[in-house]
Design a protein around this motif. Structure first.
Motif: not given
Length: 104
Positions: A1-7, A47-50, A52-54
């Motif tokens: 799932m893309a929202i759970l991917k680590k940056v 958190t910022a990446a999540k 942004q994806r949302f």
């Protein structure tokens, strides 16, 4: 799932090691300070990446549905069954909720 991917954090490079403005003791303190902050920086970057994806997910849903809802509403006749009306109602509710999440 893309929202759970680590940056991953970007490597800072040789910013401390090659700087002529710091003594060796100060460079060591800066490295230690950065190593203590790395976990917090990683958390906030993830958190910022999540978010942004949302945000992109909301845009990909609300833009087409805001165009489709008026078109679908016009195509539903007054004597038609409840299925198409229910579809348009559900699309409207989901779109309104997503727009509420993305509103600043």
């Amino acid at each position: 799932m893309a929202i759970l991917k680590k940056v991953q954090l970007h490597d800072g490079g040789n910013s401390f090691e090659d700087s002529p403005h710091f003594t060796e003791e100060q460079k060591q303190e800066l490295k230690q300070h950065f190593s203590r902050l790395a976990g917090t920086l990683g958390y906030w970057k993830n958190t910022a990446a999540k978010f942004q994806r949302f945000h992109y997910y909301c845009l990909m849903w609300t833009i087409p549905s805001s165009v489709l809802i008026p078109v679908l509403t016009q195509s539903i006749g007054s004597g038609s069954e409840d299925g198409p009306r229910l579809l348009v109602t559900i699309m409207s509710v989901v779109t309104a909720m997503l727009m509420a999440f993305t509103a600043d």
